[in-house]
Design a protein around this motif. Sequence first.
Motif, mmCIF file in Angstrom:
data_model
loop_
_atom_site.group_PDB
_atom_site.id
_atom_site.type_symbol
_atom_site.label_atom_id
_atom_site.label_comp_id
_atom_site.label_asym_id
_atom_site.label_seq_id
_atom_site.Cartn_x
_atom_site.Cartn_y
_atom_site.Cartn_z
ATOM 1 N N ARG A 187 0.722 -1.148 0.062
ATOM 2 C CA ARG A 187 0.072 0.137 0.199
ATOM 3 C C ARG A 187 0.755 1.357 0.113
ATOM 4 N NH1 ARG A 187 -2.515 -2.799 4.421
ATOM 5 N NH2 ARG A 187 -1.808 -1.433 5.746
ATOM 6 N N PHE A 188 2.059 1.040 0.238
ATOM 7 C CA PHE A 188 2.932 2.349 0.320
ATOM 8 C C PHE A 188 3.161 2.990 -1.018
ATOM 9 C CE2 PHE A 188 5.722 1.105 4.467
ATOM 10 C CZ PHE A 188 4.521 0.686 5.043
ATOM 11 N N LYS A 189 3.228 4.259 -0.913
ATOM 12 C CA LYS A 189 3.556 5.079 -2.064
ATOM 13 C C LYS A 189 4.394 6.199 -1.790
ATOM 14 C CE LYS A 189 0.507 5.798 -5.303
ATOM 15 N NZ LYS A 189 -0.648 6.495 -6.207
ATOM 16 N N PHE A 190 5.337 6.548 -2.687
ATOM 17 C CA PHE A 190 6.384 8.011 -2.375
ATOM 18 C C PHE A 190 5.292 9.082 -2.312
ATOM 19 C CE2 PHE A 190 9.592 5.042 -3.967
ATOM 20 C CZ PHE A 190 10.447 5.049 -3.062
ATOM 21 N N PRO A 191 5.674 10.219 -1.629
ATOM 22 C CA PRO A 191 4.889 11.229 -1.533
ATOM 23 C C PRO A 191 4.722 12.039 -2.881
ATOM 24 C CG PRO A 191 6.349 11.150 0.440
ATOM 25 C CD PRO A 191 6.587 10.051 -0.311
ATOM 26 N N GLN A 192 3.851 12.783 -3.166
ATOM 27 C CA GLN A 192 3.665 13.478 -4.455
ATOM 28 C C GLN A 192 4.957 14.296 -4.759
ATOM 29 O OE1 GLN A 192 1.130 12.819 -6.650
ATOM 30 N NE2 GLN A 192 2.200 13.888 -8.203
ATOM 31 N N PHE A 193 5.294 14.915 -3.998
ATOM 32 C CA PHE A 193 6.589 15.794 -4.233
ATOM 33 C C PHE A 193 7.846 15.187 -4.679
ATOM 34 C CE2 PHE A 193 7.547 14.859 0.243
ATOM 35 C CZ PHE A 193 8.872 15.072 0.038
ATOM 36 N N ILE A 194 8.052 14.045 -4.054
ATOM 37 C CA ILE A 194 8.997 12.975 -4.512
ATOM 38 C C ILE A 194 8.931 12.427 -5.780
ATOM 39 C CG2 ILE A 194 10.226 11.068 -3.941
ATOM 40 C CD1 ILE A 194 9.972 11.420 -1.115
ATOM 41 N N GLU A 195 7.731 12.266 -6.196
ATOM 42 C CA GLU A 195 7.262 11.615 -7.536
ATOM 43 C C GLU A 195 7.535 12.490 -8.580
ATOM 44 O OE1 GLU A 195 3.584 9.365 -9.702
ATOM 45 O OE2 GLU A 195 3.298 10.236 -7.742
ATOM 46 N N SER A 196 7.054 13.985 -8.092
ATOM 47 C CA SER A 196 7.023 15.101 -9.025
ATOM 48 C C SER A 196 8.739 15.307 -9.538
ATOM 49 C CB SER A 196 6.537 16.394 -8.498
ATOM 50 O OG SER A 196 5.037 15.998 -8.397
ATOM 51 N N PHE A 197 9.547 15.237 -8.217
ATOM 52 C CA PHE A 197 11.010 15.674 -8.549
ATOM 53 C C PHE A 197 11.550 14.361 -9.646
ATOM 54 C CE2 PHE A 197 15.428 14.643 -7.077
ATOM 55 C CZ PHE A 197 15.796 15.955 -7.426
ATOM 56 N N PHE A 198 11.278 13.169 -9.206
ATOM 57 C CA PHE A 198 11.957 12.474 -10.102
ATOM 58 C C PHE A 198 11.402 12.346 -11.782
ATOM 59 C CE2 PHE A 198 13.491 10.491 -6.296
ATOM 60 C CZ PHE A 198 14.787 10.191 -6.456
ATOM 61 N N SER A 199 10.163 12.885 -11.802
ATOM 62 C CA SER A 199 9.447 12.914 -13.129
ATOM 63 C C SER A 199 10.042 14.160 -13.809
ATOM 64 C CB SER A 199 7.949 13.344 -12.873
ATOM 65 O OG SER A 199 7.480 12.111 -12.271
ATOM 66 N N ARG A 200 10.618 14.809 -13.289
ATOM 67 C CA ARG A 200 11.407 15.931 -13.893
ATOM 68 C C ARG A 200 12.756 15.668 -14.414
ATOM 69 N NH1 ARG A 200 9.835 19.205 -9.154
ATOM 70 N NH2 ARG A 200 7.854 20.223 -9.600
ATOM 71 N N LEU A 201 13.211 14.500 -13.747
ATOM 72 C CA LEU A 201 14.408 13.918 -14.254
ATOM 73 C C LEU A 201 14.627 12.955 -15.049
ATOM 74 C CD1 LEU A 201 16.287 13.655 -10.424
ATOM 75 C CD2 LEU A 201 16.297 15.649 -12.348
ATOM 76 N N SER A 202 13.058 12.420 -15.294
ATOM 77 C CA SER A 202 12.971 11.528 -16.487
ATOM 78 C C SER A 202 13.425 11.869 -17.654
ATOM 79 C CB SER A 202 11.450 11.177 -16.535
ATOM 80 O OG SER A 202 11.089 10.035 -17.435
ATOM 81 N N TRP A 203 13.798 11.051 -18.657
ATOM 82 C CA TRP A 203 14.176 11.246 -19.947
ATOM 83 C C TRP A 203 13.126 11.013 -21.201
ATOM 84 C CZ3 TRP A 203 19.350 8.023 -19.409
ATOM 85 C CH2 TRP A 203 20.328 8.733 -18.464
ATOM 86 N N SER A 204 11.922 10.787 -20.548
ATOM 87 C CA SER A 204 10.804 10.725 -21.549
ATOM 88 C C SER A 204 10.633 11.698 -22.539
ATOM 89 C CB SER A 204 9.388 10.495 -20.798
ATOM 90 O OG SER A 204 9.580 9.483 -19.640
ATOM 91 N N ALA A 205 10.448 11.346 -23.585
ATOM 92 C CA ALA A 205 10.162 12.447 -24.589
ATOM 93 C C ALA A 205 8.892 13.261 -24.694
ATOM 94 C CB ALA A 205 10.188 11.776 -26.105
ATOM 95 N N PRO A 206 8.929 14.253 -24.838
ATOM 96 C CA PRO A 206 7.568 15.056 -24.486
ATOM 97 C C PRO A 206 6.504 14.610 -25.584
ATOM 98 C CG PRO A 206 8.940 16.603 -25.798
ATOM 99 C CD PRO A 206 9.849 15.234 -25.313
#
Length: 290
Positions: A194-213
């Motif tokens: 049931r655990f999930k990382f807090p939203q601010f951590i998820e958002s931080f790593f999402s910005r580091l993602s290399w996904s194409a727009p």
Amino acid sequence: MNGGPSGFQNAPVTRNLVIFCAFLTVLFVARGRSTSLGFSYQDIIQRLRFFRVIPSIFAFSSIPELIFGVYLLYYFRLFERQIGSNKYSVFVLFSLSASLLLDVLALVFLKDRTTKILASGPYGLIFASFIPFLFDIPISSQIRVFGIPFSDKSFIYMAGLQLFLSSWKRSLVPTICGLLAGSLYRLNVFGIRRFKFPQFIESFFSRLSWSAPRRSPPRINVRRNVPTSANHHLERSFGSTTTSIVEPPESSVAILVSMGFDSNLARQALMRARNDINMATDILLEAQSR
């Protein structure tokens, strides 16, 4: 059975893991330091060489091990697509941490002071992934080779067996500890599933993602023709389906179908989630649990 569309679409955690493991392995092999990977009782308990832990968790000691290990990591990206990147990150962290702790306990119990009995590489994560693979992934096709039955899952087990045999005695303990870590996760020890990382951590790593727009597809008004009972279920679970929405791309529908969801329900969930596949997965899983 398949992992959905090819590539790392909707699997950024897997992509970064594969790149990191491959980079570290090639770096150590190219510099001729692959033999320094792995750790023993003497390294951890007596000399307290904790700096050996991080590279030994992620870097394989040889290119053949890297090939099979990366292939398995790449294949198991289907779990990230199934439960979402956030929860999959928790699974990765739990598997690596639990298997490492079990590795250290095994070293203390065995007290091998002469040889490095532990193979290096993300064995804990890879073999922990075999537990949900065994219990949660259905067989979709079978073939017979010289009268011997094989399923589409057999080749994944064979790749895991090859990885296990690549270091033999050194890989025995990490393999067992990985399977135990996967079993603990499946048993939901400490409510870990049931655990999930807090939203601010998820958002931080999402910005580091290399996904194409991504380009947003055009908005259209859609009303699907589904049976009355199914439509009632969808409206109860997902909300009204007559609002202005974005037509779901077929690739996203295919990913959800590959997870075992009905195509109509998958399409409706994507509409409700505005084509956010992780949110659509959560909607579908929540609807199934009711």
